[in-house]
Design a protein around this motif. Structure first.
Motif, PDB file in Angstrom:
ATOM      1  N   UNK A  45      21.050  -3.620  44.478  1.00 10.37           N
ATOM      2  CA  UNK A  45      22.409  -3.918  44.904  1.00 10.37           C
ATOM      3  C   UNK A  45      23.072  -4.837  43.883  1.00 10.37           C
ATOM      4  N   UNK A  46      24.395  -4.844  43.824  1.00 10.38           N
ATOM      5  CA  UNK A  46      25.065  -5.781  42.908  1.00 10.38           C
ATOM      6  C   UNK A  46      24.643  -7.237  43.137  1.00 10.38           C
ATOM      7  N   UNK A  47      24.336  -7.589  44.389  1.00 14.60           N
ATOM      8  CA  UNK A  47      23.899  -8.955  44.686  1.00 14.60           C
ATOM      9  C   UNK A  47      22.558  -9.297  44.058  1.00 14.60           C
ATOM     10  N   UNK A  48      21.814  -8.298  43.588  1.00 14.92           N
ATOM     11  CA  UNK A  48      20.551  -8.558  42.911  1.00 14.92           C
ATOM     12  C   UNK A  48      20.745  -8.974  41.460  1.00 14.92           C
ATOM     13  N   UNK A  49      21.964  -8.932  40.990  1.00 18.27           N
ATOM     14  CA  UNK A  49      22.247  -9.332  39.620  1.00 18.27           C
ATOM     15  C   UNK A  49      21.926 -10.802  39.422  1.00 18.27           C
ATOM     16  N   UNK A  50      21.017 -11.082  38.505  1.00 19.44           N
ATOM     17  CA  UNK A  50      20.557 -12.447  38.257  1.00 19.44           C
ATOM     18  C   UNK A  50      19.662 -12.439  37.031  1.00 19.44           C
ATOM     19  N   UNK A  51      19.301 -13.624  36.594  1.00 16.60           N
ATOM     20  CA  UNK A  51      18.223 -13.759  35.620  1.00 16.60           C
ATOM     21  C   UNK A  51      16.930 -13.949  36.417  1.00 16.60           C
ATOM     22  N   UNK A  52      15.946 -13.135  36.105  1.00 12.62           N
ATOM     23  CA  UNK A  52      14.674 -13.170  36.823  1.00 12.62           C
ATOM     24  C   UNK A  52      13.613 -13.862  35.961  1.00 12.62           C
ATOM     25  N   UNK A  53      12.862 -14.746  36.614  1.00 13.31           N
ATOM     26  CA  UNK A  53      11.838 -15.526  35.926  1.00 13.31           C
ATOM     27  C   UNK A  53      10.490 -15.314  36.607  1.00 13.31           C
ATOM     28  N   UNK A  54       9.425 -15.282  35.824  1.00 14.00           N
ATOM     29  CA  UNK A  54       8.097 -15.282  36.434  1.00 14.00           C
ATOM     30  C   UNK A  54       7.496 -16.668  36.317  1.00 14.00           C
ATOM     31  N   UNK A  55       6.650 -16.974  37.279  1.00 17.62           N
ATOM     32  CA  UNK A  55       5.999 -18.279  37.338  1.00 17.62           C
ATOM     33  C   UNK A  55       4.551 -18.098  37.721  1.00 17.62           C
ATOM     34  N   UNK A  56       3.698 -18.911  37.123  1.00 19.71           N
ATOM     35  CA  UNK A  56       2.285 -18.943  37.475  1.00 19.71           C
ATOM     36  C   UNK A  56       1.905 -20.374  37.797  1.00 19.71           C
ATOM     37  N   UNK A  57       1.057 -20.546  38.803  1.00 18.37           N
ATOM     38  CA  UNK A  57       0.654 -21.881  39.235  1.00 18.37           C
ATOM     39  C   UNK A  57      -0.862 -22.003  39.162  1.00 18.37           C
ATOM     40  N   UNK A  58      -1.288 -23.003  38.427  1.00 18.75           N
ATOM     41  CA  UNK A  58      -2.710 -23.340  38.341  1.00 18.75           C
ATOM     42  C   UNK A  58      -2.760 -24.826  38.032  1.00 18.75           C
ATOM     43  N   UNK A  59      -2.530 -25.606  39.089  1.00 22.54           N
ATOM     44  CA  UNK A  59      -2.310 -27.027  38.854  1.00 22.54           C
ATOM     45  C   UNK A  59      -0.893 -27.214  38.327  1.00 22.54           C
ATOM     46  N   UNK A  60      -0.706 -26.898  37.096  1.00 23.15           N
ATOM     47  CA  UNK A  60       0.631 -26.928  36.508  1.00 23.15           C
ATOM     48  C   UNK A  60       1.419 -25.688  36.930  1.00 23.15           C
ATOM     49  N   UNK A  61       2.730 -25.812  36.793  1.00 24.68           N
ATOM     50  CA  UNK A  61       3.616 -24.675  37.019  1.00 24.68           C
ATOM     51  C   UNK A  61       4.075 -24.162  35.649  1.00 24.68           C
ATOM     52  N   UNK A  62       3.790 -22.918  35.385  1.00 26.51           N
ATOM     53  CA  UNK A  62       4.155 -22.311  34.113  1.00 26.51           C
ATOM     54  C   UNK A  62       5.274 -21.307  34.353  1.00 26.51           C
ATOM     55  N   UNK A  63       6.293 -21.362  33.512  1.00 25.82           N
ATOM     56  CA  UNK A  63       7.429 -20.454  33.635  1.00 25.82           C
ATOM     57  C   UNK A  63       7.540 -19.588  32.392  1.00 25.82           C
ATOM     58  N   UNK A  64       7.914 -18.345  32.621  1.00 26.97           N
ATOM     59  CA  UNK A  64       8.256 -17.474  31.519  1.00 26.97           C
ATOM     60  C   UNK A  64       9.745 -17.579  31.225  1.00 26.97           C
ATOM     61  N   UNK A  65      10.158 -16.946  30.158  1.00 25.51           N
ATOM     62  CA  UNK A  65      11.595 -16.904  29.876  1.00 25.51           C
ATOM     63  C   UNK A  65      12.230 -15.898  30.827  1.00 25.51           C
ATOM     64  N   UNK A  66      13.482 -15.982  31.042  1.00 29.92           N
ATOM     65  CA  UNK A  66      14.141 -15.092  31.988  1.00 29.92           C
ATOM     66  C   UNK A  66      14.422 -13.726  31.395  1.00 29.92           C
ATOM     67  N   UNK A  67      14.590 -12.773  32.284  1.00 27.73           N
ATOM     68  CA  UNK A  67      15.035 -11.442  31.891  1.00 27.73           C
ATOM     69  C   UNK A  67      16.212 -11.082  32.799  1.00 27.73           C
ATOM     70  N   UNK A  68      17.290 -10.644  32.192  1.00 28.28           N
ATOM     71  CA  UNK A  68      18.534 -10.418  32.924  1.00 28.28           C
ATOM     72  C   UNK A  68      18.552  -9.042  33.577  1.00 28.28           C
ATOM     73  N   UNK A  69      18.855  -9.046  34.860  1.00 27.66           N
ATOM     74  CA  UNK A  69      19.048  -7.809  35.613  1.00 27.66           C
ATOM     75  C   UNK A  69      20.506  -7.759  36.037  1.00 27.66           C
ATOM     76  N   UNK A  70      21.176  -6.684  35.665  1.00 25.18           N
ATOM     77  CA  UNK A  70      22.575  -6.498  36.026  1.00 25.18           C
ATOM     78  C   UNK A  70      22.710  -5.189  36.791  1.00 25.18           C
ATOM     79  N   UNK A  71      23.228  -5.285  38.009  1.00 27.04           N
ATOM     80  CA  UNK A  71      23.409  -4.107  38.848  1.00 27.04           C
ATOM     81  C   UNK A  71      24.901  -3.867  39.018  1.00 27.04           C
ATOM     82  N   UNK A  72      25.354  -2.728  38.537  1.00 24.63           N
ATOM     83  CA  UNK A  72      26.786  -2.409  38.615  1.00 24.63           C
ATOM     84  C   UNK A  72      27.077  -1.631  39.902  1.00 24.63           C
ATOM     85  N   UNK A  73      28.265  -1.842  40.408  1.00 27.36           N
ATOM     86  CA  UNK A  73      28.654  -1.164  41.667  1.00 27.36           C
ATOM     87  C   UNK A  73      29.270   0.194  41.402  1.00 27.36           C
TER      88      UNK A  73
END
Length: 113
Positions: free
Chosen positions: A85-113
């Protein structure tokens, strides 16, 4: 630990995308891995999460449309996104937790109506 997210892009409403998050470490060693998303001026929100034991949970807004999965051989977590849906348009990030919180860089998802 490095997380490399990919798979974002432009898609029409009703379409599908699959995001990938490749980890530099054995993903079974993480307590959880998850996908978050964030729009401009908004807080980062949890989309889907997979625990070490393989159980999953989803944000209510994506339940039934998105599926999180993992490939322990490839050390990669996926987010299959259907019925976008258009509302899903966002930058999506992955995260892993092992004591510390690790983040990946974002990937942009754009949903056109």
């Amino acid at each position: 630990v490095q997380l490399q997210a990919s798979g974002g892009g432009l898609v029409q409403a009703g379409g599908s995308l699959r995001l990938s998050c490749a980890a530099s470490a054995n993903i079974i060693t993480f307590n959880t891995m998850a996908w978050y998303r964030q729009g401009p001026g908004e807080q980062r929100e949890l989309v889907a999460q997979i625990r070490r034991d393989g159980t999953t949970n989803y944000a209510e807004s994506v339940t039934g449309r998105f599926t999180i999965s993992r490939d322990v051989v490839k050390n990669t977590v996926y987010l299959q996104m259907n019925s976008l849906k258009p509302d899903d348009t966002d930058v999506y990030y992955c995260k892993a937790v092992r004591g510390w919180h690790y983040w990946g860089q974002g990937t942009l998802v754009t949903v056109s109506s």
